[in-house]
Design a protein around this motif. Structure first.
Motif, PDB file in Angstrom:
ATOM      1  N   VAL A 291      -4.074   1.638  -8.355  1.00 46.04           N
ATOM      2  CA  VAL A 291      -3.135   0.557  -8.648  1.00 46.04           C
ATOM      3  C   VAL A 291      -2.332   0.731  -7.594  1.00 46.04           C
ATOM      4  CG1 VAL A 291      -1.432  -0.681  -9.963  1.00 46.04           C
ATOM      5  CG2 VAL A 291      -3.807  -0.012 -11.103  1.00 46.04           C
ATOM      6  N   ILE A 292      -1.609   1.907  -7.650  1.00 42.43           N
ATOM      7  CA  ILE A 292      -0.578   2.333  -6.604  1.00 42.43           C
ATOM      8  C   ILE A 292      -1.006   1.960  -4.893  1.00 42.43           C
ATOM      9  CG2 ILE A 292       0.960   3.754  -5.688  1.00 42.43           C
ATOM     10  CD1 ILE A 292       1.690   2.778  -8.587  1.00 42.43           C
ATOM     11  N   ASP A 293      -2.155   2.232  -4.741  1.00 42.37           N
ATOM     12  CA  ASP A 293      -2.674   1.936  -3.288  1.00 42.37           C
ATOM     13  C   ASP A 293      -3.054   0.866  -2.883  1.00 42.37           C
ATOM     14  OD1 ASP A 293      -3.839   4.585  -1.510  1.00 42.37           O
ATOM     15  OD2 ASP A 293      -5.096   2.725  -1.428  1.00 42.37           O
ATOM     16  N   LEU A 294      -3.505  -0.161  -3.882  1.00 40.20           N
ATOM     17  CA  LEU A 294      -3.896  -1.476  -3.602  1.00 40.20           C
ATOM     18  C   LEU A 294      -2.676  -2.110  -3.397  1.00 40.20           C
ATOM     19  CD1 LEU A 294      -6.855  -2.187  -5.956  1.00 40.20           C
ATOM     20  CD2 LEU A 294      -6.991  -1.900  -3.433  1.00 40.20           C
ATOM     21  N   GLY A 295      -1.682  -1.871  -4.166  1.00 40.87           N
ATOM     22  CA  GLY A 295      -0.250  -2.500  -3.931  1.00 40.87           C
ATOM     23  C   GLY A 295       0.318  -2.219  -2.546  1.00 40.87           C
ATOM     24  N   LEU A 296       0.177  -1.167  -2.205  1.00 40.00           N
ATOM     25  CA  LEU A 296       0.605  -0.643  -0.821  1.00 40.00           C
ATOM     26  C   LEU A 296      -0.228  -1.366   0.459  1.00 40.00           C
ATOM     27  CD1 LEU A 296       1.061   3.181  -1.475  1.00 40.00           C
ATOM     28  CD2 LEU A 296       2.994   1.248  -1.099  1.00 40.00           C
ATOM     29  N   VAL A 297      -1.454  -1.681   0.133  1.00 42.37           N
ATOM     30  CA  VAL A 297      -2.227  -2.220   0.954  1.00 42.37           C
ATOM     31  C   VAL A 297      -1.902  -3.661   0.981  1.00 42.37           C
ATOM     32  CG1 VAL A 297      -4.610  -3.323   1.152  1.00 42.37           C
ATOM     33  CG2 VAL A 297      -4.602  -0.728   0.550  1.00 42.37           C
ATOM     34  N   TYR A 298      -1.434  -4.274  -0.113  1.00 45.80           N
ATOM     35  CA  TYR A 298      -1.153  -5.702  -0.241  1.00 45.80           C
ATOM     36  C   TYR A 298       0.396  -5.990   0.602  1.00 45.80           C
ATOM     37  CZ  TYR A 298       0.450 -10.269  -1.735  1.00 45.80           C
ATOM     38  OH  TYR A 298       1.201 -11.627  -1.769  1.00 45.80           O
TER      39      TYR A 298
END
Length: 388
Positions: free
Chosen positions: A276-283
């Motif tokens: 979740v954290i990682d995909l938020g950073l990608v966005y």
């Protein structure tokens, strides 16, 4: 390393290239077949649908066959069905060939996981299974970038010639290197199916399909993300995919270590949270090309580290039904593939940016976390997850 495990890893390599190369080829196939990128993305869903259909059916059909014979048949199917994509005259034919190519995927990993565990030293079963899945990760490190490069700079059909050749090599290696393991006692299918009347396997399937599906909301549209958001040139995508593949290799072995050392369910919960954290950073940060490269590596690592813990969770839960449950779990991974590709394409069809599929991935991973918490509460005190 045992040659038998190398043979199984090559099966994973064939499957990995088949499954993941489509992400990098989407712009080329869409242009050649004159369809939009979201429509071309349904080819990813077609493969996933084939996995869901083939995983339980092929395992049930071959349940009383020797493992080596079953794996040889599955490797042959991988080779022949991928070869059909070479001659696809239109989108519908390619859609059908992709569906057929997915049929042996789940059964191969289902049978292969049981075989790998039987070939492993005691206490290293998860690492042996991870070794088989290393072929899947090496596909993303080496095979997919090469296939993407070939498809982009020459003709995308040549990529499927490469896949068919690797599939044929897999067949030969299994024939030469895999021992003739004794087949299990005749399996009572009715008794095995009783396992699926319980809540636990369906929770694991749901955690896998929805939580792991967050990965596919990201990777299904990674090529246009890198091109349109991170501002890389199309020619650079194949090289950048090496970072994703390297992350997957690292994550796969990390997951194997964690699955042999810690309780699988809490490990899955933690890794989904990190996703979740990682995909938020990608966005939020993919517009920065340097950060985008770093996140391409980390997202691949986090996503693939989930595989071994979930696999061990299913094997330990599915007493006396391990092979069927393991194959069905592969179907769940590919339901996640289909869901991620389909749901991730919805905001694109609505005109949102190529970063928007990551919001879908975040939502899927959060749902997966909630289901994992429910599984832990349901099974607390009923199933022993720690290693002996």
């Amino acid at each position: 390393m045992k040659k038998s495990l190398i043979a199984l890893a090559f099966g994973g390599l064939t499957i990995g290239i088949t499954e993941f190369v489509m992400m990098g080829l989407l712009p080329d196939i869409a242009s050649d077949l004159k369809v939009s990128i979201p429509v071309a993305g349904y080819l990813i869903s077609a493969y996933a649908l084939g996995v869901v259909i083939g995983a339980p059916l092929l395992v049930v059909a071959g349940r009383n066959q020797p493992p080596k014979k079953m794996l040889l048949l599955l490797a042959l199917m991988l080779t022949v069905f991928n070869a059909l994509s070479i001659i696809a005259p239109n989108y519908n034919f390619l859609f059908a060939s992709r569906l057929l190519s997915g049929l042996p995927h789940g059964a191969f990993f289902g049978v292969g996981a049981v075989v790998a565990s039987r070939l492993a030293e005691k206490g290293k079963e998860a690492q042996s299974i991870a070794m088989m899945f290393s072929g899947l990760t090496l596909a993303n490190l080496i095979g997919v970038p090469i296939g993407t490069y070939i498809g982009h700079h020459f003709i995308w059909r040549y990529t499927f010639i490469l896949i068919a050749m690797v599939g044929l090599l897999t067949f030969l290696m299994i024939y030469l290197w895999l021992p003739n393991l004794e087949k299990a006692e005749k399996i009572n299918l009715k008794q095995q199916l009783q396992f699926f009347k319980k809540k636990e396997p369906w929770l694991i399937f749901s955690i896998t399909a929805i939580g792991f599906g967050g990965l596919f909301a990201w990777i299904s549209y990674i090529a246009p993300l890198l091109i349109h958001i991170s501002n890389f040139e199309p020619e650079e995508v194949s090289s950048i995919l090496i970072l994703a593949g390297l992350g997957m290799v690292v994550g796969n072995f990390l997951g194997g270590k964690l699955a042999d050392r810690f309780s699988p369910a809490p490990t899955v919960l933690l890794l989904l949270f990190v996703m979740v954290i990682d995909l938020g950073l990608v966005y939020f940060f993919s517009a920065n090309s340097y950060i985008s490269l770093f996140l391409t590596f980390t997202t691949g690592a986090v996503s693939f580290s989930v595989i071994a813990p979930i696999q061990m969770l299913m094997i330990r839960t599915a007493k006396d039904a391990e092979m069927l449950a393991s194959a069905a779990l592969q179907g769940s991974f590919n339901i996640g593939n289909a869901l991620g590709a389909f749901l991730g394409g919805l905001p694109l069809s609505a005109g949102m940016s190529y970063a928007s599929p990551n919001l879908v991935g975040i939502g899927m991973a959060l749902v997966g976390m909630g289901l994992t918490v429910l599984f832990i509460r349901l099974t607390q005190g009923k199933v022993k997850f720690e290693n002996a």
